[in-house]
Design a protein around this motif. Structure first.
Motif, PDB file in Angstrom:
ATOM      1  N   GLN A 226      42.631  50.806  38.710  1.00 49.60           N
ATOM      2  CA  GLN A 226      41.968  50.152  39.833  1.00 49.60           C
ATOM      3  C   GLN A 226      41.399  51.180  40.810  1.00 49.60           C
ATOM      4  OE1 GLN A 226      43.289  49.799  43.244  1.00 49.60           O
ATOM      5  NE2 GLN A 226      42.115  48.062  43.983  1.00 49.60           N
ATOM      6  N   ALA A 402      45.102  45.840  37.455  1.00 53.79           N
ATOM      7  CA  ALA A 402      43.826  46.473  37.803  1.00 53.79           C
ATOM      8  C   ALA A 402      42.800  45.480  38.325  1.00 53.79           C
ATOM      9  CB  ALA A 402      43.260  47.190  36.576  1.00 53.79           C
ATOM     10  N   VAL A 405      40.340  44.629  42.186  1.00 53.31           N
ATOM     11  CA  VAL A 405      38.991  45.127  42.452  1.00 53.31           C
ATOM     12  C   VAL A 405      37.944  44.067  42.139  1.00 53.31           C
ATOM     13  CG1 VAL A 405      38.695  46.137  40.137  1.00 53.31           C
ATOM     14  CG2 VAL A 405      37.406  47.055  42.063  1.00 53.31           C
TER      15      VAL A 405
END
Length: 526
Positions: A226, A402, A405
């Motif tokens: 991320q 992750a 984002v």
């Protein structure tokens, strides 16, 4: 380099050459012709040029290119154009009507009609000549290609005089940012702490894995990915070393080898997003059917000029869109798998294309090599987890970790306008209208990678990310001086607004279904 040609081109002459297949745009009153070889080799992709054929692209070109590239671009100038009181009167690019150039069976380039304009009606119930939405066409070659009438913009939905003032304002604002020295990369104070963060996340993940703590290891690996996304983003914009070759090499190591994603695909995709943000038929970053539809227009099964396919609104799409506000976080938590598909599809599509980018095709081979190494090391990590159940847990935990984002990125656009105001709209106005900031404390902005300041980033895409906060203060002050909107909201408020937009589309779909059922029942009675 000598002086550019002095021929004065009229708007009609430019339109005639566009219809003949030339790729022309206006830059500071000069007419630039893009050779076919460079159109295919453009690092930002051909679509980022095709969307500005026949238009004044001065602000867009300067936002995306350094001084060295701008100087080289002067070699493609073929003359000057007639500028009116409100600047250049834009043409409508052929791609806005679904027309593209491609190689014919005889080896020559020819016009091809891949899509058609969606027929809508204005307030007076008259057919609207230009509304920007495309649907799949029969897909046929036409000897005549697009017609002259297609290039002529209908009366603008915006004031040309006001858009000229906006363009002038943007140039002044850009000069303020340059004079403030904000294009200088803060390597020590900016990337220094980030590299420490990257290293610690990778180290903790490795230590946890070494002791068999698979879930914590996967979690920290996902957080590592991320955070690396922001670094890869900067490199893709040539915003770190400001040297294309060096930034591309580093980005292949970061994105392909460490992250398993194609930086070439991301740059190609992302540049188009920046230039036509929130356009239903042209911006790939809002084209997420069957999972998301942020506007009712997507229910028309639109054509994607980027993906070259119909975004079919079928039974599967109806099911997901009806629940999209409820599945929002579930879908985004698995978004990385979609990035894999887009990455590998892009590399497969470009495998046999002619020479691209600087220095030939080395970038393509480097990406394939980097992705190969990614599968070697990540495959070994999964294999070391033991049972297939452990492998699945590690795979999904790392990828879900992750995903924040993806939430952050959609917050900056999903709730904003998806209208097409025509080719007369200025770069400055378009970015302010389609983008919003997420308010965040400086102490925790590393979680967002600094990209919560999307408005300023969209205005100055090459600006080093660590300078966005200082630049945003200049932009906000400037917007206030000129009475312009600079949209922003809090993270929680932004999530609510985006889910609200998704729910509105889902509710409209429900109403359409109820009306259709009612009509069917009425027809059966008769």
């Amino acid at each position: 380099m000598g002086l550019p040609p002095t021929q004065l081109w009229t708007r009609e002459q430019v339109a005639t050459r566009v219809l003949a297949g030339d790729t022309l745009f206006v830059l500071h009153g000069n007419l630039v012709r893009v050779p076919p070889s460079w159109l295919a080799a453009h690092p930002g992709g051909r679509l980022s040029i095709l969307h500005f054929v026949g238009r004044d692209a001065t602000d867009e070109v300067e936002a995306f290119h350094c001084d060295e590239t701008l100087q080289k671009m002067r070699g493609f100038i073929v003359g000057r154009v007639e500028m009116g009181e409100d600047g250049w009167t834009p043409l409508v690019p052929p791609i806005a009507h679904g027309w593209v150039r491609r190689m014919g069976t005889d080896g020559k380039m020819e016009w091809y009609n891949e899509a058609r304009q969606v027929q809508t009606f204005d307030e007076k119930d008259s057919p609207s000549a230009f509304q920007g939405l495309l649907q799949k066409a029969a897909g046929e070659t036409a000897e005549c290609g697009p017609m002259m009438s297609m290039l002529q913009a209908v009366p603008a939905k915006v004031s040309p005089k006001n858009e000229k003032l906006n363009s002038d304002a943007y140039k002044e604002l850009h000069k303020r940012v340059i004079d403030a020295g904000l294009y200088k990369t803060p390597f020590l104070t900016g990337y220094g702490p980030e590299f420490v963060r990257y290293s610690l996340l990778a180290l903790v993940s490795a230590v946890c894995y070494r002791y068999g703590w698979l879930v914590p290891s996967a979690l920290f690996l996902g957080l590592f990915w991320q955070q690396l996304t922001f670094f890869a983003h900067d490199l893709g914009h040539v915003g770190v070393t400001h040297d294309w070759t060096l930034d591309r090499l580093i980005s292949i190591f970061v994105a392909d080898f460490l992250g398993g994603l194609s930086i070439g695909w991301w740059v190609n995709n992302h540049n188009v997003h920046h230039l036509v943000p929130n356009h239903p038929s042209h911006d790939p970053d809002i084209q997420h059917l069957p999972f998301f539809a942020i506007s009712p227009v997507f229910l028309k099964s639109l054509w994607s000029s980027y993906y070259k396919r119909e975004m079919t609104f079928d039974a599967f799409g109806k099911l997901f869109v009806s629940m999209q506000h409820k599945l929002f976080y579930v879908v985004l938590s698995l978004a990385r798998f979609n990035l894999y598909a887009n990455s590998y599809g892009y590399l497969a599509k470009t495998a046999f294309e002619p020479r691209r980018y600087r220095g030939g095709r080395w970038w393509w081979w480097a990406e394939v090599f980097g992705l190969g190494l990614f599968f070697v090391w990540f495959g070994a990590v999964l294999k070391g987890c033991g049972s297939w159940q452990n492998r699945l847990v590690y795979l999904f935990v790392s990828h879900i970790a992750a995903s924040p984002v993806h939430v952050q990125i959609v917050l900056s656009h999903f709730s904003r306008s998806t209208d097409d105001l025509g080719p007369a709209e200025s770069f400055f106005a378009r970015q302010l209208r389609t983008t919003v900031d997420v308010i965040c404390s400086p102490r925790i902005e590393f979680i967002h990678g600094g990209l919560h300041l999307q408005v300023t980033h969209h205005l100055f895409p090459r600006l080093p990310r660590h300078n966005l906060r200082e630049a945003s203060l200049i932009v906000k002050e400037f917007a206030k001086e000129r009475g312009l909107e600079y949209a922003e909201f809090g993270f929680v408020e932004g999530n609510g607004e985006v889910r609200g937009v998704l729910k509105q589309v889902a509710d409209q779909l429900k109403i359409v279904g109820m009306v259709a059922d009612s009509e069917i029942r009425e027809a059966m009675k008769n």
